[in-house]
Design a protein around this motif. Structure first.
Motif, PDB file in Angstrom:
ATOM      1  N   LEU A  36     -15.423  22.987  21.749  1.00  0.00           N
ATOM      2  CA  LEU A  36     -15.223  23.449  23.127  1.00  0.00           C
ATOM      3  C   LEU A  36     -13.938  22.859  23.691  1.00  0.00           C
ATOM      4  N   ALA A  37     -13.736  21.551  23.414  1.00  0.00           N
ATOM      5  CA  ALA A  37     -12.508  20.907  23.857  1.00  0.00           C
ATOM      6  C   ALA A  37     -11.307  21.582  23.205  1.00  0.00           C
ATOM      7  N   LEU A  80     -17.402  26.560  19.174  1.00  0.00           N
ATOM      8  CA  LEU A  80     -17.323  27.271  20.457  1.00  0.00           C
ATOM      9  C   LEU A  80     -15.881  27.631  20.766  1.00  0.00           C
ATOM     10  N   ASN A 106      -0.657  21.629  34.500  1.00  0.00           N
ATOM     11  CA  ASN A 106      -2.102  21.663  34.345  1.00  0.00           C
ATOM     12  C   ASN A 106      -2.744  20.397  33.791  1.00  0.00           C
ATOM     13  N   LEU A 122     -11.857  13.549  25.465  1.00  0.00           N
ATOM     14  CA  LEU A 122     -13.085  13.896  24.746  1.00  0.00           C
ATOM     15  C   LEU A 122     -12.865  13.910  23.235  1.00  0.00           C
ATOM     16  N   VAL A 123     -11.772  14.539  22.814  1.00  0.00           N
ATOM     17  CA  VAL A 123     -11.500  14.616  21.374  1.00  0.00           C
ATOM     18  C   VAL A 123     -11.296  13.221  20.804  1.00  0.00           C
ATOM     19  N   PHE A 152     -10.281  24.726  25.021  1.00  0.00           N
ATOM     20  CA  PHE A 152      -9.519  24.545  26.260  1.00  0.00           C
ATOM     21  C   PHE A 152      -8.115  24.043  25.966  1.00  0.00           C
ATOM     22  N   ILE A 153      -7.999  23.161  24.959  1.00  0.00           N
ATOM     23  CA  ILE A 153      -6.677  22.617  24.656  1.00  0.00           C
ATOM     24  C   ILE A 153      -5.773  23.736  24.121  1.00  0.00           C
ATOM     25  N   ILE A 208      -6.724  19.392  31.929  1.00  0.00           N
ATOM     26  CA  ILE A 208      -6.849  19.424  30.480  1.00  0.00           C
ATOM     27  C   ILE A 208      -7.029  18.027  29.894  1.00  0.00           C
ATOM     28  N   LEU A 252     -14.573  11.418  20.473  1.00  0.00           N
ATOM     29  CA  LEU A 252     -15.379  11.946  19.374  1.00  0.00           C
ATOM     30  C   LEU A 252     -14.850  11.469  18.029  1.00  0.00           C
ATOM     31  N   ASP A 268      -4.727  26.053  26.895  1.00  0.00           N
ATOM     32  CA  ASP A 268      -3.686  25.418  27.674  1.00  0.00           C
ATOM     33  C   ASP A 268      -2.353  25.515  26.940  1.00  0.00           C
ATOM     34  N   ILE A 292     -19.273  20.395  21.154  1.00  0.00           N
ATOM     35  CA  ILE A 292     -18.473  19.961  22.291  1.00  0.00           C
ATOM     36  C   ILE A 292     -17.024  19.730  21.866  1.00  0.00           C
ATOM     37  N   ALA A 293     -16.832  19.217  20.647  1.00  0.00           N
ATOM     38  CA  ALA A 293     -15.459  19.014  20.165  1.00  0.00           C
ATOM     39  C   ALA A 293     -14.720  20.351  20.067  1.00  0.00           C
ATOM     40  N   PHE A 326     -10.274  16.745  28.280  1.00  0.00           N
ATOM     41  CA  PHE A 326     -10.642  17.279  26.962  1.00  0.00           C
ATOM     42  C   PHE A 326      -9.916  16.539  25.840  1.00  0.00           C
ATOM     43  N   TYR A 327      -8.678  16.106  26.123  1.00  0.00           N
ATOM     44  CA  TYR A 327      -8.004  15.257  25.136  1.00  0.00           C
ATOM     45  C   TYR A 327      -8.772  13.952  24.969  1.00  0.00           C
TER      46      TYR A 327
END
Lengths: 297, 354
Positions: free
Chosen positions: B139-140, B80, A267, A277-278, B143-144, A271, A281, B147, B136-137, A274-275
């Protein structure tokens, strides 16, 4: 190393990335002009794609007519949504506004699944040829169209904000709502227009992805993928949104390549954004092009 | 103390700080809570399994929702990803009790502590970012973690899920709804009392100060980073306990249950109940747990007249939740707790409402 596959994936990444960029741009447009984070952006894609599908399949319209009618529908939809639901929320805390758009998103998603069903529906074929061969690479005609349309939208955005009166009003409102209002700009109209444009642009992206992959609820996930793109570029930068979208699109496909060739995790493709994204941030929350928000005590 | 003086007060008559920081605002509300608890003790003997099941659901969701309210309503952050913590608690408790021979009654708080650790890691970005970026963090993170549940075979059983043993205390197995109800009730009372108690303590006041104006709070010597991450820790502890109770109740935990939709439902609970209100959290949980059931009952009665409705029940339930969030935010942003206060004030002041 499979160079051919890598090149193909990177081309796909650029094309998908441009689409992400366009959706991220419409997301940023709403954020910049109305300070609302739209968690229902993905549902705009979904609604646009399904409406267009219904026009083509149920009413048997030719593609160009159905497409134009869809865009008109989305324009009215965006304005109504802003007027009915979001106008009462002006001035409320950010948590409330976020929750409101999340509530809208699950409402629309469930409603759309109820009306159109859960299954993937193929789009009636729009182009005579499914894919075109460019320098030995297969490119879907619809993607090529989307690429061209996306570029047109971007140029259109630029021209609109740079040269039109309304665009100037929108920029003024984004800069300072009170000053704009005191100079005679109807802030409510600017807000409504921002939502309308955003809905229309998202619908274009929704229809193109629908043509290639078929229309299904999975489209709304694009709305979530947009967050990494918009944050990477900087939440209040339209150029940033495009660049962020491109980077995320290419990165995703590169991840798929690495995963398929060496890692075999499965996957990673979904995914990895999003990593990213973190990480962004943590080190640079305002993104590549966003305004650095400095607080002084 | 005389009953009339205490029960029908219509203003602020508290004269000491001690009186201002009681767990229950008035002796009468305390007595009502105790009476409600006694009624609940008899509930599973009177109600059938369907209603007992609903009460148990309210219990474990209510615990997790209180955690979220401490984070969102009291310390002014947003998450979230609450359902991911809820799920982590469920998996962690099953993992601990299956692999290390720890009795379930100890595995539940241990799972809470593990979830606290994960929540604090997720909360680290909160030290630097707030509001939208934090949303948003998290939210990430949702998903992480989702997973991770699907991938980590050693921990969660991967996509197959894992088995959670029933709670066993001194040879008595809490396997039926009737007996498990008391377990949930026990945890619920403990967690709600602990939550209310936290909020009248030094740390609880720090949370509220950070929420109301973080710059002023920092100037007054409150360590922002510490309290932001602490709020995430407390919140995930509650989520972990709630999730563990959920896991041992169902006996089987699989990753599909902990999606973003459940996170949204948790947020819906606290928004409908009232941000920053312990009793509101409970009201909101009751609302969100009962809403689908009421919809279901409504649709089966209406469905005989309108044949299309039966097919759409599951969608209508989701739509109802979305609509409830939107309508509450527009028309009653302070939630059911505020409405309840208004009703109380109306009766207190009746017939002289001014």
């Amino acid at each position: 190393m499979n160079w051919q596959l890598l090149l193909q994936l990177i081309v796909n990444g650029v094309i998908i990335g441009v689409l992400y960029g366009v959706v991220a741009m419409s997301f940023v447009l709403i954020y910049k002009s109305t300070q609302v984070v739209n968690f229902a952006q993905g549902e705009f894609l979904l609604i646009g794609a399904w409406v267009c599908w219904a026009m083509l399949v149920h009413f048997g319209l030719p593609f160009w007519l159905g497409f134009v009618l869809t865009l008109a529908f989305m324009f009215v939809f965006g304005i109504l949504l802003q007027m009915v639901v979001l106008r009462p929320m002006i001035g409320e805390p950010i948590i409330s506004v976020i929750m409101l758009t999340i509530g809208l998103s699950i409402f629309f998603k469930a409603g759309i699944s109820w009306i159109f069903g859960e299954y993937v529906q193929p789009f009636p074929s729009v182009f005579p040829r499914e894919s075109i061969n460019i320098w030995g690479l297969n490119v879907q005609t619809a993607y090529l169209m989307s690429f061209v349309i996306s570029l047109l939208i971007m140029v259109g955005f630029y021209a609109f904000f740079k040269y039109s009166r309304m665009g100037l009003a929108m920029r003024a409102t984004a800069f300072d709502q009170q000053v704009a209002a005191s100079l005679g700009i109807s802030v409510h109209r600017v807000f409504a227009l921002a939502w309308a444009i955003s809905a229309v642009v998202s619908a274009v992206a929704g229809v193109t992805i629908g043509i290639v992959n078929g229309v299904s609820s999975a489209l709304s996930f694009i709305g979530i993928k947009v967050f990494p793109a918009a944050i990477l570029g900087g939440l209040d930068s339209i150029v940033g949104a495009i660049v962020g979208g491109l980077i995320i699109g290419v990165l995703e496909n590169a991840a798929q390549f690495v995963d398929g060739e060496w890692l075999h995790w499965g996957n990673l493709y979904n995914i990895l954004p999003f990593y990213v994204l973190v990480v962004i941030l943590m080190i640079r929350p305002y993104g590549l092009f966003g305004t650095e928000d400095i607080e002084r005590i | 103390m005389s009953l009339t003086a205490d029960s029908m007060r219509c203003g602020e008559f508290r004269t000491t700080y001690k009186a201002d920081t009681t767990i229950f605002p008035t002796p009468r509300s305390r007595n009502f809570a105790i009476a409600g608890l006694i009624v609940l003790l008899f509930a599973p003997h009177v109600l059938d399994t369907y209603y007992t099941n609903l009460l148990i659901q309210i219990g474990y969701y209510g615990i997790a929702a209180l955690g979220l309210n401490i984070l969102v309503g009291f310390s002014g952050q947003i998450s979230l990803g609450h359902s991911a913590f809820f799920g982590f608690g469920a998996f962690a408790s099953a993992w601990i009790s299956n692999n290390f021979g720890v009795p379930v009654i100890l595995a539940i708080p241990l799972a809470g502590l593990m979830t606290t650790a994960v929540g604090m890691i997720v909360g680290i970005p909160a030290a630097r970012i707030k509001g939208l970026y934090l949303a948003i963090a998290t939210l990430a993170a949702q998903f992480i973690l989702e997973d991770f549940f699907n991938r980590a075979d050693w921990f969660s059983g991967g996509s197959a899920g894992s088995v959670a043993q029933p709670l066993n205390l001194f040879g008595f197995v809490f396997a039926t709804d009737k007996s498990y109800f008391y377990v949930v009730l026990f945890f619920m009372v403990v967690m709600y009392l602990a939550g209310s108690n936290l909020l009248r303590s030094r740390d609880g006041r720090a949370f509220v100060a950070v929420r109301d104006h973080y710059l002023s709070a920092e100037i007054m010597g409150i360590n922002l980073t510490k309290y932001r991450i602490l709020a995430f820790g407390v919140s995930s502890f509650y989520a972990g306990i709630g999730g563990a109770l959920f896991g041992h109740y169902l006996g089987f935990v699989s990753a599909e249950g902990f999606t973003i939709l459940l996170s949204i439902q948790f947020l819906a609970m606290i928004i409908i109940g009232g941000l920053g209100s312990v009793m509101g959290t409970l009201l909101g949980t009751v609302f969100i747990v009962l809403l689908p059931e009421v919809m279901e009952a409504l649709m089966t009665t209406l469905g005989s007249q309108l044949p299309g409705l039966e097919r759409g029940v599951s969608y209508l339930k989701e739509m109802a939740i979305g609509l409830a969030i939107v309508l509450f935010l527009i028309f009653e942003p302070d939630g059911l707790a505020h409405r309840w206060k208004q009703i109380k004030a109306y009766w207190k002041l009746y017939p002289f409402s001014y």
